[in-house]
Structures are given as C-alpha cells and as structure tokens.
Design a protein around this motif. Structure first.
Motif, mmCIF file in Angstrom:
data_model
loop_
_atom_site.group_PDB
_atom_site.id
_atom_site.type_symbol
_atom_site.label_atom_id
_atom_site.label_comp_id
_atom_site.label_asym_id
_atom_site.label_seq_id
_atom_site.Cartn_x
_atom_site.Cartn_y
_atom_site.Cartn_z
ATOM 1 N N ARG A 220 -16.574 -17.692 -16.400
ATOM 2 C CA ARG A 220 -15.757 -18.138 -15.423
ATOM 3 C C ARG A 220 -16.753 -18.555 -14.284
ATOM 4 N NH1 ARG A 220 -11.279 -19.908 -16.384
ATOM 5 N NH2 ARG A 220 -10.897 -19.939 -14.096
ATOM 6 N N HIS B 281 -6.930 -17.140 -16.453
ATOM 7 C CA HIS B 281 -7.527 -15.825 -15.919
ATOM 8 C C HIS B 281 -6.823 -15.474 -14.440
ATOM 9 C CE1 HIS B 281 -11.486 -14.441 -14.030
ATOM 10 N NE2 HIS B 281 -11.206 -13.625 -15.154
ATOM 11 N N CYS C 179 -14.309 -13.961 -19.878
ATOM 12 C CA CYS C 179 -14.335 -13.819 -18.351
ATOM 13 C C CYS C 179 -15.700 -13.908 -17.693
ATOM 14 C CB CYS C 179 -14.159 -12.303 -18.132
ATOM 15 S SG CYS C 179 -12.286 -11.728 -18.851
#
Ligand SMILES: N[C@@H](CCC(=O)N[C@@H](CS)C(=O)NCC(=O)O)C(=O)O
Length: 200
Positions: free
Chosen positions: A191, A154, A188
């Motif tokens: 996270r 990421h 995403c």
C-alpha cells in the motif's frame, strides 16, 4: 496529536501505520514499557489501564486501545467503511484480533523478545501456540475468498490484523502453511505510504 508509543509494540504500530497511510504528522513519545513507564501516577492519570498506545488530542483528551484509536483516526477516511455492513465487519475482525489473535500471537512474541531466556513465563508458550495457529487458520480461511477483511478495500481491520501477523515469526509461528495470509501480508505492505514496524 501526540502518540505515547513504543517502537517494538505491534499495538502502537497499528496507529503509526494508519497515520503514515493518512499522511498525518504526529509527535511520538517513546515509553520504556519494560521499565514500567506506563505505570507511573502521571501516566495512569492519562490512561488508568497503564498501557500504550495512547493518543493525546490537541485539546488534552486521551484515547486508549489501539483499535479504538484506529476507528477515531480513520473516521471520515476510506479506512473506516461508512456502509453499515462493511463497518460492522471491520469491527468483527478487530474484536477477533483482540480476543482470538493478539493474546496468543503478540504475547508469545513478547515472551520471546522482551523477557529473559530463563523467564518462567516461557512455560506459557506451549498453551499459546495452538491458539495462535488457530487464529492464523481463521484468517487464512477468510482470505481464501477475499482480498481484505472488511468490504472490498484495505481498512482498519487489515491494519489491526497486519500488526502482529507480519511479525508472528518472532513469536515462534510459521506462516508457511498459511499461503492466503502471506499473499495478504504482501498486499498490505504494497500500500502506498506503508511503513515498517520499526521505521521511524
Ligand atoms: N488492548 C490494548 C493492549 C495494549 C498493550 O498491551 N500495550 C502494551 C504494549 S503492546 C503495554 O503498554 N504494556 C506495558 C504495561 O502493561 O505496563 C490495545 O490494543 O491497545
């Protein structure tokens, strides 16, 4: 640091999201962009381009352009790849975001959520829509064989693209056909430290 910000702006959200992931505290100054707050002489002295997000360092220097701010804040952290190729790939996707994605997906969302229903700018939507879909297709094709946009982690590239992709529906875009994009959005959002666009 201080961030000249707007809570509905995806470009500003990129910076808020990275700061949250980094665990960095920041003073936020909410700017009424619809009332021209970024076009006053005082603001233009800080950013001649009259736009947020704008980062103010403790020594008074100012940095504009969301993706430049991401690179500055992420320098020396895992979110900005050090390895030459991965860093160039992060930049590739951030330039893609600004040239082939944001001008269609973010602008459609702006027209639909900030302007009146009878705004003449609604006529632009028809031209923007196929270009926005094309950007989502490019992302989907990349994500069919990769979990992230740059390297194997990421990074700032994912943050830059996440900002307007996850609210593409507000711009009239259907994410249903882009299943790799949907899976990446979920990665995403999972996270540690992730914050929502309007989440304080
Ligand atoms: N390329 C710039 C775009 C910034 C931008 O478009 N900011 C909008 C809000 S998302 C803005 O400040 N609009 C107010 C104005 O143009 O007066 C970036 O990535 O930071």
């Amino acid at each position: 640091v201080r961030l000249y910000d707007n809570s509905s702006s995806g470009n500003a959200y990129k910076v808020r999201l990275l700061l949250a992931l980094l665990g960095v505290e920041c003073e936020r100054v909410e700017m009424d962009i619809d009332a021209g707050a970024t076009r006053t002489p005082r603001f233009l002295a800080m950013n001649p381009n009259g736009r947020i997000p704008l980062l103010e360092l403790d020594d008074g220097r100012h940095l504009a352009e969301s993706n430049a701010i991401l690179c500055y804040l992420a320098d020396g952290t895992p979110w900005l790849p050090v390895e030459r190729w991965a860093r160039a790939k992060a930049l590739q996707w951030m330039f893609f975001e600004q040239y082939s994605h944001e001008p269609y997906i973010a602008v459609s969302r702006y027209i639909l959520t900030h302007l009146a229903a009878d705004s003449p700018r609604r006529a632009e939507l028809e031209r923007l829509a196929p270009r926005g879909v094309a950007a989502l297709e490019v992302m989907d094709r990349h994500l069919a064989t990769a979990d992230w946009f740059a390297g194997d982690a990421h990074s700032v590239a994912d943050i830059a693209l996440y900002a307007y992709t996850h609210v593409a529906g507000e711009g009239g875009f259907d994410l249903a056909p882009h299943r790799h994009v949907r899976a990446w959005l979920a990665r995403c959002a999972a996270r540690p430290g992730h914050v929502p666009i309007d989440g304080g």
